[in-house]
Design an enzyme around this catalytic site. Structure first.
Site, PDB file in Angstrom:
ATOM      1  N   GLU A 177       0.851  -1.202   0.000  1.00 23.51           N
ATOM      2  CA  GLU A 177       0.000   0.000   0.000  1.00 23.51           C
ATOM      3  C   GLU A 177       0.875   1.236   0.000  1.00 23.51           C
ATOM      4  O   GLU A 177       1.637   1.469   0.939  1.00 23.51           O
ATOM      5  CB  GLU A 177      -0.905   0.002   1.245  1.00 23.51           C
ATOM      6  N   LYS A 196     -11.002  -1.725   7.286  1.00 22.25           N
ATOM      7  CA  LYS A 196      -9.710  -1.486   7.934  1.00 22.25           C
ATOM      8  C   LYS A 196      -9.995  -1.012   9.358  1.00 22.25           C
ATOM      9  O   LYS A 196     -10.605   0.047   9.549  1.00 22.25           O
ATOM     10  CB  LYS A 196      -8.940  -0.427   7.140  1.00 22.25           C
TER      11      LYS A 196
HETATM   12  O1  G3H Z   1      -1.308   4.685   7.954  1.00 19.32           O
HETATM   13  C1  G3H Z   1      -0.533   3.884   8.405  1.00 19.32           C
HETATM   14  C2  G3H Z   1      -0.869   2.497   8.538  1.00 19.32           C
HETATM   15  O2  G3H Z   1      -2.020   2.376   9.256  1.00 19.32           O
HETATM   16  C3  G3H Z   1       0.261   1.696   9.099  1.00 19.32           C
HETATM   17  O3  G3H Z   1       0.544   2.114  10.392  1.00 19.32           O
HETATM   18  P1  G3H Z   1       1.842   1.569  11.147  1.00 19.32           P
HETATM   19  O4  G3H Z   1       3.031   2.269  10.564  1.00 19.32           O
HETATM   20  O5  G3H Z   1       1.588   1.932  12.581  1.00 19.32           O
HETATM   21  O6  G3H Z   1       1.903   0.085  10.919  1.00 19.32           O
END
Ligand code: G3H
Length: 222
Positions: A50, A139
């Site tokens: 992503e 999500k």
């Molecule tokens: O927007 C970021 C994603 O939700 C991933 O978050 P993270 O870096 O805490 O895994």
């Protein structure tokens, strides 16, 4: 006004994500910084990446990344909050869309184009709204504020719900979330580390290999 969407038009998650249920989230300073990190992740067996719109030139760079990975991985675009962003990402070839919020009109854009959408939600009311608007999976964001146990709680009233935790999911949390019924886990910082900012690609390789091994082992055992 956001139009209601029939759940019957819900799109299925990709075979790539079903087979290896990890989404690697990349938030960089510049889109060119994606290249080596995406190459390394895909070489290690990550099948879903992503990109994020907080990274300048992400949409413009998407076709280049698609050429680099070919059919080995799907590439989605995240941090989408508007219909215009959704349309631009779809036009550039996004394999799926991710949003930090639930905006039914954005989900509708994905449905119209045949592109799965993973809208962000947290409370049961938000989760239900996202799911009934046609999410491929909801999500759960930010997932670390509720923990994997929350996934199990959601399955009670919503047994058909597909969900993907995101935000603060550590590598050591992956097993619990998948056992709680998550379709996949979305992991950014704990997997990518500082690799997008000049950090070691060998360390990234080690984390990605460990992650792939973990989810493959879980599939074999389940
Ligand atoms: O927007 C970021 C994603 O939700 C991933 O978050 P993270 O870096 O805490 O895994």
């Amino acid at each position: 006004m956001d139009a209601p969407t029939s759940p019957s038009s819900r799109l299925e998650p990709s075979a790539l994500l079903r087979e290896r249920p990890v989404i690697a989230v990349l938030r960089a300073d510049a889109a060119r910084d994606y290249d080596a990190v995406v190459d390394t992740l895909v070489e290690c067996g990550i099948r879903s990446v992503e990109l994020t719109l907080t990274t300048p030139e992400t949409i413009e760079h998407l076709p280049t990344l698609h050429r680099r990975v070919g059919a080995a991985a799907e590439i989605g675009v995240g941090t989408i909050t508007s219909e215009d962003q959704a349309r631009r990402a779809i036009d550039a070839g996004a394999d799926y869309l991710v949003t930090p919020i639930t905006r039914p009109s954005v989900i509708a854009e994905g449905l119209r184009a045949g592109v799965p959408v993973y809208p962000g939600a947290l409370t049961p009311t938000e989760v239900h709204a996202a799911w009934t608007a046609g999410a491929t999976a909801v999500k759960i964001f930010p997932a670390s504020t509720v923990g994997a146990e929350y996934g199990g709680h959601l399955r009670g009233p919503f047994p058909d719900l597909r969900f993907v935790p995101s935000g603060g999911v550590g590598l050591s949390d992956i097993e619990a979330w998948l056992r709680a019924g998550a379709l996949a886990v979305s992991v950014g910082g704990p997997l990518v580390g500082d690799a997008l900012r000049g950090g070691s690609l060998e360390d990234l390789r080690a984390r990605a290999t460990q992650t792939v091994q973990l989810v493959d082992d879980l599939r074999v055992r389940s």
